[in-house]
Design a protein around this motif. Structure first.
Motif, PDB file in Angstrom:
ATOM      1  N   LYS A 186       0.836  -1.205   0.000  1.00  0.00           N
ATOM      2  CA  LYS A 186       0.000   0.000   0.000  1.00  0.00           C
ATOM      3  C   LYS A 186       0.872   1.257   0.000  1.00  0.00           C
ATOM      4  O   LYS A 186       0.587   2.226  -0.719  1.00  0.00           O
ATOM      5  CB  LYS A 186      -0.925   0.009   1.226  1.00  0.00           C
ATOM      6  N   ASP A 197      -4.535   5.948   1.452  1.00  0.00           N
ATOM      7  CA  ASP A 197      -4.476   4.578   1.964  1.00  0.00           C
ATOM      8  C   ASP A 197      -5.639   3.736   1.471  1.00  0.00           C
ATOM      9  O   ASP A 197      -5.465   2.582   1.034  1.00  0.00           O
ATOM     10  CB  ASP A 197      -4.465   4.629   3.500  1.00  0.00           C
ATOM     11  N   ILE A 198      -6.856   4.297   1.513  1.00  0.00           N
ATOM     12  CA  ILE A 198      -8.050   3.553   1.107  1.00  0.00           C
ATOM     13  C   ILE A 198      -8.002   3.218  -0.380  1.00  0.00           C
ATOM     14  O   ILE A 198      -8.286   2.088  -0.790  1.00  0.00           O
ATOM     15  CB  ILE A 198      -9.324   4.360   1.436  1.00  0.00           C
ATOM     16  N   ARG A 199      -7.622   4.205  -1.201  1.00  0.00           N
ATOM     17  CA  ARG A 199      -7.547   3.976  -2.647  1.00  0.00           C
ATOM     18  C   ARG A 199      -6.464   2.943  -2.980  1.00  0.00           C
ATOM     19  O   ARG A 199      -6.647   2.093  -3.852  1.00  0.00           O
ATOM     20  CB  ARG A 199      -7.259   5.299  -3.354  1.00  0.00           C
ATOM     21  N   PHE A 201      -5.468   0.434  -1.141  1.00  0.00           N
ATOM     22  CA  PHE A 201      -5.962  -0.896  -0.814  1.00  0.00           C
ATOM     23  C   PHE A 201      -6.974  -1.372  -1.842  1.00  0.00           C
ATOM     24  O   PHE A 201      -6.989  -2.552  -2.227  1.00  0.00           O
ATOM     25  CB  PHE A 201      -6.587  -0.916   0.585  1.00  0.00           C
ATOM     26  N   GLU A 202      -7.846  -0.467  -2.314  1.00  0.00           N
ATOM     27  CA  GLU A 202      -8.827  -0.826  -3.327  1.00  0.00           C
ATOM     28  C   GLU A 202      -8.142  -1.278  -4.618  1.00  0.00           C
ATOM     29  O   GLU A 202      -8.596  -2.217  -5.286  1.00  0.00           O
ATOM     30  CB  GLU A 202      -9.758   0.362  -3.613  1.00  0.00           C
ATOM     31  N   MET A 203      -7.039  -0.611  -4.967  1.00  0.00           N
ATOM     32  CA  MET A 203      -6.290  -1.004  -6.161  1.00  0.00           C
ATOM     33  C   MET A 203      -5.719  -2.415  -5.995  1.00  0.00           C
ATOM     34  O   MET A 203      -5.784  -3.238  -6.915  1.00  0.00           O
ATOM     35  CB  MET A 203      -5.167   0.004  -6.438  1.00  0.00           C
ATOM     36  N   ARG A 205      -6.898  -4.758  -4.013  1.00  0.00           N
ATOM     37  CA  ARG A 205      -8.014  -5.709  -3.972  1.00  0.00           C
ATOM     38  C   ARG A 205      -8.548  -5.987  -5.373  1.00  0.00           C
ATOM     39  O   ARG A 205      -8.861  -7.130  -5.707  1.00  0.00           O
ATOM     40  CB  ARG A 205      -9.130  -5.165  -3.081  1.00  0.00           C
ATOM     41  N   LYS A 206      -8.623  -4.954  -6.206  1.00  0.00           N
ATOM     42  CA  LYS A 206      -9.132  -5.141  -7.576  1.00  0.00           C
ATOM     43  C   LYS A 206      -8.161  -5.995  -8.403  1.00  0.00           C
ATOM     44  O   LYS A 206      -8.581  -6.870  -9.162  1.00  0.00           O
ATOM     45  CB  LYS A 206      -9.362  -3.804  -8.260  1.00  0.00           C
ATOM     46  N   SER A 208      -6.248  -8.237  -7.220  1.00  0.00           N
ATOM     47  CA  SER A 208      -6.403  -9.598  -6.692  1.00  0.00           C
ATOM     48  C   SER A 208      -7.623 -10.278  -7.305  1.00  0.00           C
ATOM     49  O   SER A 208      -7.562 -11.434  -7.740  1.00  0.00           O
ATOM     50  CB  SER A 208      -6.536  -9.546  -5.165  1.00  0.00           C
ATOM     51  N   GLN A 209      -8.741  -9.565  -7.360  1.00  0.00           N
ATOM     52  CA  GLN A 209      -9.978 -10.131  -7.907  1.00  0.00           C
ATOM     53  C   GLN A 209      -9.859 -10.378  -9.409  1.00  0.00           C
ATOM     54  O   GLN A 209     -10.257 -11.431  -9.906  1.00  0.00           O
ATOM     55  CB  GLN A 209     -11.146  -9.186  -7.621  1.00  0.00           C
ATOM     56  N   LEU A 215      -4.535 -11.842  -2.228  1.00  0.00           N
ATOM     57  CA  LEU A 215      -4.158 -10.456  -1.982  1.00  0.00           C
ATOM     58  C   LEU A 215      -2.701 -10.354  -1.534  1.00  0.00           C
ATOM     59  O   LEU A 215      -1.963  -9.472  -1.978  1.00  0.00           O
ATOM     60  CB  LEU A 215      -5.085  -9.851  -0.922  1.00  0.00           C
TER      61      LEU A 215
END
Length: 229
Positions: A186, A197-199, A201-203, A205-206, A208-209, A215
């Motif tokens: 991160k 930080d939030i963005r 982590f979202e990157m 997670r995406k 990973s998916q 992750l």
């Protein structure tokens, strides 16, 4: 006599509990357990712990001599014997005389040839992923009685607790390592792409998916690219 023996057991278990509380490996704790078994159970000549994992992978731990490993290997090769039976199914398996023991037609005569005439195996409740048994052997017949079973059961419970504590410690270390790697990844993304930080982590997670990848593995890949600019 029984009162003194019970006192000896209580004292030894207190010692084991104190030593297990320190920074020690599971092998060291189990070595203390098997040594205590020899001290507290007069008929025992040697002792060890057999662990059986997934796929039949096995190991001998805390042996007081080379003999328990030899006997474990023999049982795993023949796929029969008291240690395997105690580890996988029965709670207590006692053999008073292997010369007349017919439950294991291949194993029994083999151990008699080695010089082992009686045995006591006690199941360790170690978790679904691993089966285990505390095993005691003697060179004379009828070496173990009900009192030996009682003392052995207490020691087996201590051995099982040591194994579970060790596994929990390993899982905690793994979780901490995973958290640290995700945190590093991160930080790299935040610096590289100027996001919060939030963005970041979202990157992660995406990615990973979209790639159907864990992750933590994606995080490691990001860390590995740190020097790429």
């Amino acid at each position: 006599m029984a009162e003194q023996e019970n006192h000896d057991l209580a004292v030894r278990m207190a010692e084991l509990a104190r030593t297990a509380a320190g920074p020690r490996t599971v092998e060291e704790v189990l070595s203390d357990v098997t040594a205590a078994a020899l001290d507290l159970i007069p008929g025992a000549d040697t002792a060890g712990v057999l662990l059986i994992g997934k796929g039949g992978k096995w190991e001998s731990i805390g042996e007081t001599s080379d003999l328990p490993h030899q006997l474990d290997k023999l049982q795993m090769t023949l796929n029969e014997g008291p240690c395997v039976e105690a580890a996988l199914s029965e709670v207590i398996v006692r053999t008073d005389d292997f010369r007349t023991e017919d439950r294991w037609p291949k194993y029994s005569p083999a151990v008699v040839d080695i010089g082992v005439l009686s045995g006591l195996s006690l199941k360790l409740y170690t978790a679904s992923r691993t089966a285990g048994a505390l095993n005691l052997f003697a060179f004379k017949p009828h070496a173990f009685d009900g009192e030996a079973e009682t003392f052995g059961t207490v020691l087996a419970a201590h051995a099982a607790a040591a194994i579970l504590a060790s596994r929990e410690g390993e899982e905690l270390q793994s979780a901490l390592s995973t958290r640290d790697r995700i945190g590093q990844a991160k930080g790299i993304i935040m610096e590289r792409y100027n996001v919060d930080d939030i963005r970041a982590f979202e990157m992660l997670r995406k990615l990973s998916q979209d790639s159907n990848t864990r992750l933590v593995d994606i995080a490691q890949r990001v860390i590995d690219t740190r020097g790429d600019g």
